[in-house]
Write a protein that holds these residues in place. Structure first.
Motif, PDB file in Angstrom:
ATOM      1  N   ASP A   1       0.501  -1.334   0.083  1.00  0.00           N
ATOM      2  CA  ASP A   1      -0.023   0.187   0.022  1.00  0.00           C
ATOM      3  C   ASP A   1       0.757   1.382   0.124  1.00  0.00           C
ATOM      4  O   ASP A   1       0.231   2.443  -0.159  1.00  0.00           O
ATOM      5  N   GLY A   2       2.158   1.179   0.159  1.00  0.00           N
ATOM      6  CA  GLY A   2       3.160   2.374   0.073  1.00  0.00           C
ATOM      7  C   GLY A   2       3.016   3.202   1.346  1.00  0.00           C
ATOM      8  O   GLY A   2       3.551   4.168   1.211  1.00  0.00           O
ATOM      9  N   LEU A   3       2.722   2.964   2.387  1.00  0.00           N
ATOM     10  CA  LEU A   3       2.666   3.528   3.567  1.00  0.00           C
ATOM     11  C   LEU A   3       4.136   3.861   3.935  1.00  0.00           C
ATOM     12  O   LEU A   3       4.861   2.918   3.917  1.00  0.00           O
ATOM     13  N   THR A   4       4.665   5.133   4.306  1.00  0.00           N
ATOM     14  CA  THR A   4       5.957   5.015   5.115  1.00  0.00           C
ATOM     15  C   THR A   4       5.814   4.412   6.123  1.00  0.00           C
ATOM     16  O   THR A   4       4.784   4.277   6.897  1.00  0.00           O
ATOM     17  N   GLU A   5       7.098   3.991   6.644  1.00  0.00           N
ATOM     18  CA  GLU A   5       7.176   3.169   7.995  1.00  0.00           C
ATOM     19  C   GLU A   5       6.637   4.118   9.157  1.00  0.00           C
ATOM     20  O   GLU A   5       5.763   3.527  10.001  1.00  0.00           O
ATOM     21  N   SER A   6       6.761   5.310   9.180  1.00  0.00           N
ATOM     22  CA  SER A   6       6.479   6.013  10.438  1.00  0.00           C
ATOM     23  C   SER A   6       4.834   6.480  10.197  1.00  0.00           C
ATOM     24  O   SER A   6       4.294   6.505  11.220  1.00  0.00           O
ATOM     25  N   ARG A   7       4.330   6.627   9.102  1.00  0.00           N
ATOM     26  CA  ARG A   7       2.788   6.471   8.814  1.00  0.00           C
ATOM     27  C   ARG A   7       2.322   5.208   9.359  1.00  0.00           C
ATOM     28  O   ARG A   7       1.348   5.593  10.017  1.00  0.00           O
ATOM     29  N   TRP A   8       2.809   4.190   9.252  1.00  0.00           N
ATOM     30  CA  TRP A   8       2.079   2.970   9.595  1.00  0.00           C
ATOM     31  C   TRP A   8       2.375   2.862  11.293  1.00  0.00           C
ATOM     32  O   TRP A   8       1.387   2.446  11.688  1.00  0.00           O
ATOM     33  N   THR A   9       3.376   3.503  11.585  1.00  0.00           N
ATOM     34  CA  THR A   9       3.794   3.484  13.243  1.00  0.00           C
ATOM     35  C   THR A   9       2.480   4.126  13.641  1.00  0.00           C
ATOM     36  O   THR A   9       1.758   3.944  14.881  1.00  0.00           O
ATOM     37  N   GLU A  10       2.348   5.600  13.199  1.00  0.00           N
ATOM     38  CA  GLU A  10       1.730   6.513  13.702  1.00  0.00           C
ATOM     39  C   GLU A  10      -0.143   5.990  13.806  1.00  0.00           C
ATOM     40  O   GLU A  10      -0.838   6.268  14.709  1.00  0.00           O
ATOM     41  N   ARG A  11      -0.286   5.124  12.765  1.00  0.00           N
ATOM     42  CA  ARG A  11      -1.670   4.799  12.778  1.00  0.00           C
ATOM     43  C   ARG A  11      -1.888   3.637  13.861  1.00  0.00           C
ATOM     44  O   ARG A  11      -2.859   3.670  14.363  1.00  0.00           O
ATOM     45  N   ARG A  12      -0.868   3.004  13.972  1.00  0.00           N
ATOM     46  CA  ARG A  12      -1.029   1.800  15.178  1.00  0.00           C
ATOM     47  C   ARG A  12      -0.841   2.532  16.486  1.00  0.00           C
ATOM     48  O   ARG A  12      -1.554   2.140  17.466  1.00  0.00           O
ATOM     49  N   ILE A  13      -0.100   3.517  16.816  1.00  0.00           N
ATOM     50  CA  ILE A  13      -0.112   4.215  17.866  1.00  0.00           C
ATOM     51  C   ILE A  13      -1.111   5.322  18.226  1.00  0.00           C
ATOM     52  O   ILE A  13      -1.536   5.886  19.424  1.00  0.00           O
ATOM     53  N   GLY A  14      -1.913   5.543  17.216  1.00  0.00           N
ATOM     54  CA  GLY A  14      -2.998   6.779  17.327  1.00  0.00           C
ATOM     55  C   GLY A  14      -2.493   8.131  17.645  1.00  0.00           C
ATOM     56  O   GLY A  14      -3.349   8.798  18.391  1.00  0.00           O
ATOM     57  N   HIS A  15      -1.398   8.476  17.281  1.00  0.00           N
ATOM     58  CA  HIS A  15      -0.688   9.887  17.589  1.00  0.00           C
ATOM     59  C   HIS A  15       0.106  10.130  16.422  1.00  0.00           C
ATOM     60  O   HIS A  15       1.145   9.391  16.065  1.00  0.00           O
ATOM     61  N   PRO A  16       0.203  11.475  15.782  1.00  0.00           N
ATOM     62  CA  PRO A  16       1.172  11.755  14.895  1.00  0.00           C
ATOM     63  C   PRO A  16       2.553  11.530  15.422  1.00  0.00           C
ATOM     64  O   PRO A  16       2.932  11.762  16.638  1.00  0.00           O
ATOM     65  N   VAL A  17       3.556  11.448  14.678  1.00  0.00           N
ATOM     66  CA  VAL A  17       5.007  11.184  15.237  1.00  0.00           C
ATOM     67  C   VAL A  17       5.885  12.159  14.317  1.00  0.00           C
ATOM     68  O   VAL A  17       5.538  12.676  13.046  1.00  0.00           O
ATOM     69  N   VAL A  18       7.129  12.252  14.979  1.00  0.00           N
ATOM     70  CA  VAL A  18       8.240  12.805  14.327  1.00  0.00           C
ATOM     71  C   VAL A  18       9.202  12.030  13.938  1.00  0.00           C
ATOM     72  O   VAL A  18       9.714  11.320  15.301  1.00  0.00           O
ATOM     73  N   LYS A  19       9.504  11.622  13.009  1.00  0.00           N
ATOM     74  CA  LYS A  19      10.575  10.727  12.483  1.00  0.00           C
ATOM     75  C   LYS A  19      12.052  11.247  12.918  1.00  0.00           C
ATOM     76  O   LYS A  19      12.466  12.154  11.944  1.00  0.00           O
ATOM     77  N   ALA A  20      12.847  10.727  13.794  1.00  0.00           N
ATOM     78  CA  ALA A  20      14.196  11.118  13.926  1.00  0.00           C
ATOM     79  C   ALA A  20      14.968   9.882  14.551  1.00  0.00           C
ATOM     80  O   ALA A  20      14.498   9.290  15.049  1.00  0.00           O
ATOM     81  N   PHE A  21      16.317   9.973  14.355  1.00  0.00           N
ATOM     82  CA  PHE A  21      17.272   9.239  14.771  1.00  0.00           C
ATOM     83  C   PHE A  21      17.413   8.024  14.111  1.00  0.00           C
ATOM     84  O   PHE A  21      18.092   6.935  14.490  1.00  0.00           O
ATOM     85  N   ASN A  22      16.456   7.762  13.320  1.00  0.00           N
ATOM     86  CA  ASN A  22      16.209   6.272  12.922  1.00  0.00           C
ATOM     87  C   ASN A  22      17.336   5.853  11.981  1.00  0.00           C
ATOM     88  O   ASN A  22      17.522   4.628  11.836  1.00  0.00           O
ATOM     89  N   GLY A  23      18.260   6.907  11.305  1.00  0.00           N
ATOM     90  CA  GLY A  23      19.419   6.386  10.701  1.00  0.00           C
ATOM     91  C   GLY A  23      20.645   6.552  11.229  1.00  0.00           C
ATOM     92  O   GLY A  23      21.699   6.772  10.688  1.00  0.00           O
ATOM     93  N   THR A  24      20.516   6.804  12.604  1.00  0.00           N
ATOM     94  CA  THR A  24      21.498   7.244  13.498  1.00  0.00           C
ATOM     95  C   THR A  24      22.154   5.907  14.358  1.00  0.00           C
ATOM     96  O   THR A  24      21.373   5.506  14.922  1.00  0.00           O
TER      97      THR A  24
END
Ligand SMILES: NC(=O)c1ccc[n+]([C@@H]2O[C@H](COP(=O)([O-])OP(=O)(O)OC[C@H]3O[C@@H](n4cnc5c(N)ncnc54)[C@H](OP(=O)(O)O)[C@@H]3O)[C@@H](O)[C@H]2O)c1
Length: 220
Positions: free
Chosen positions: A108-131
């Protein structure tokens, strides 16, 4: 600042170490319960809590668990957080070695963070994922230092993104605004910026050079 960290592994543990050293009031949770976090608590002064308590009163919550564990997080995870809480998602999708295939991301092409925010029910800020987790301890530098690393930060909520960028600056890194969560594929695994240890200009270039196609290595 009151900060809740859900996940006390490589990333969650090192964020706990640095954020407590900076004087923040950190609560930290893992899957096994607070009694398994006494060593980290003694080392850092952080308060070990259950997952359900981690967000209580928090202005920033960090979700830093394996992607496959996100659906196991309790509903109402952010209940009791401060108004306007910024939720940082550090997660990555590793279908082959850890998370299994997730159709909503791959088909379905959801970004990984969109998938996560739908599961936790709150908008997220994506950071540190490549650190690299160790870089959080080893590579902070003062603002203006020519060797300072920059981290990409994506999110739809501009106020939350600003809060997260200020925190990352305090941790010793520059940031680059990587757009909204629908654009956050630009910093997912397999992209040029993923794992890049470089400054603002190089991070901007790497984000611009990204392709939305998942590489075979990161496809299930
Ligand atoms: N390692 C890195 O350098 C790095 C860099 C950037 C991004 N990331 C990403 O950040 C995320 C976390 O990575 P990591 O390396 O820190 O993971 P990790 O070392 O495996 O630690 C995972 C943590 O999450 C906890 N956890 C697992 N399931 C949970 C649940 N249902 N409820 C509450 N806590 C739970 C674990 O608790 P228990 O131990 O009690 O099970 C553990 O404390 C991943 O998505 C990863 O891809 C990692």
């Amino acid at each position: 600042m009151k900060i809740g960290i859900i996940g006390a592994g490589n990333i969650g543990g090192n964020l706990t170490r640095r954020l407590t050293a900076l004087g923040h009031d950190v609560s930290v949770a893992n899957s096994r319960g607070p009694e398994t976090l006494t060593a980290l608590a003694e080392e850092t002064g952080a308060t070990p809590v259950t997952v359900g308590e981690a967000a209580r009163g928090a202005e920033i919550v960090v979700v830093t668990v394996p992607l496959k564990a996100v659906p196991d997080l309790p509903s109402g995870l952010l209940d009791g957080a401060a108004d306007g809480v910024a939720v940082i998602d550090t997660g990555n999708y590793y279908p082959r070695e850890r998370d299994g295939r997730i159709a909503a991301i791959e088909d379905d092409g959801l970004t990984e963070s969109r998938w996560t925010e739908r599961r936790i029910g709150h908008p997220v800020v994506k950071a540190f994922n490549g650190t690299y987790a160790q870089d959080i301890l080893d590579r902070p530098l003062p603002a203006g230092d020519p060797g300072r690393m920059a981290l990409p930060v994506a999110g739809d909520d501009e106020a939350a993104k600003r809060t997260v960028r200020e925190l990352i600056d305090e941790l010793g890194f520059d940031t680059v605004d990587a757009g909204g969560i629908d654009e956050s594929w630009r910093q997912q695994p397999g992209t040029p910026v993923y794992g890049l240890r470089d400054g603002v200009e190089a991070v901007r270039k790497a984000l611009a050079a990204a392709s939305p196609r998942r590489t075979p290595e990161f496809s299930g």
